[in-house]
Design an enzyme around this catalytic site. Structure first.
Site, short mmCIF file in Angstrom:
data_model
loop_
_atom_site.label_atom_id
_atom_site.label_comp_id
_atom_site.label_asym_id
_atom_site.label_seq_id
_atom_site.Cartn_x
_atom_site.Cartn_y
_atom_site.Cartn_z
N ARG A 135 -10.53 -7.39 18.86
CA ARG A 135 -11.27 -7.31 20.12
C ARG A 135 -12.43 -6.33 20.02
NH1 ARG A 135 -5.86 -6.35 23.26
NH2 ARG A 135 -5.96 -4.80 21.66
N SER A 150 -2.56 -8.16 26.34
CA SER A 150 -1.36 -8.48 27.11
C SER A 150 -1.03 -7.36 28.09
CB SER A 150 -0.18 -8.74 26.17
OG SER A 150 -0.40 -9.89 25.39
N LYS A 199 8.06 -1.66 21.08
CA LYS A 199 8.19 -2.15 22.45
C LYS A 199 9.57 -2.74 22.76
CE LYS A 199 3.28 -3.24 22.80
NZ LYS A 199 2.28 -4.30 23.01
N HIS A 208 -5.66 -14.68 22.72
CA HIS A 208 -4.79 -15.15 21.65
C HIS A 208 -5.06 -16.62 21.36
CE1 HIS A 208 -1.70 -12.00 23.17
NE2 HIS A 208 -2.19 -11.55 22.02
#
Length: 162
Positions: free
Chosen positions: A92, A130, A41, A17
């Site tokens: 990514r 994460s 979440k 990040h």
């Protein structure tokens, strides 16, 4: 002045990040790192919204053109409310692209003035997420190379429930 938004849940902030934020800060005059609520979440975050803001603020002290904010609504609405027309998203891997591309189309549909810029992750951060960091940390693994140094100890303590 060109201003951009780097949105995310940042639970917790990773070196991946931070890499995207640093690179965006070199491209744009001002960058807003916006801690967003991930409604998939809710109830399962490791850090509170205020804690995530604190982790980010302590990690971006060297970036004078970066600000941190929070928002619990639609990113396209945040952008309109703040007269920002650019979203920066890190990618990514190819697997990230499909979801991020769909989000960019939805944001553009809601707010016609929005453009999304994709920054590929630096090769040494391509595997970081994460979730990956939380799993390693909760199982006692060494995450010190994966999270920003200014907040490393706080993240490790939380993940190990110390």
């Amino acid at each position: 002045m060109k201003t951009a938004i780097c949105p995310g849940s940042f639970d917790p902030l990773t070196n991946g990040h931070l890499d995207v934020i640093e690179r965006a800060s070199k491209i744009f005059d001002e960058v807003y790192v916006v801690v967003m609520t991930n409604y998939q979440k809710i109830g399962s975050t490791t850090f509170t919204e205020a804690e995530r803001v604190d982790l980010i603020e302590r990690s971006i002290g060297h970036l004078p053109n970066v600000r941190v904010d929070t928002y619990n609504g639609l990113l396209a609405d945040y952008a309109a409310d703040h007269d920002i027309h650019i979203i920066v998203k890190g990618l990514r891997a190819v697997s990230d692209f499909e979801n991020e591309f769909q989000q960019s189309i939805a944001n553009k549909h809601i707010n016609k003035s929005l453009e999304t810029v994709f920054l590929p992750s630096s090769e040494n951060h391509m595997f970081l997420s994460s979730s990956f960091i939380k799993q390693i940390g909760q199982l006692g693994g060494d995450i010190s190379d994966f999270v920003p140094e200014p907040v490393r100890d706080d993240i490790i303590k939380r993940l190990r429930k110390e």
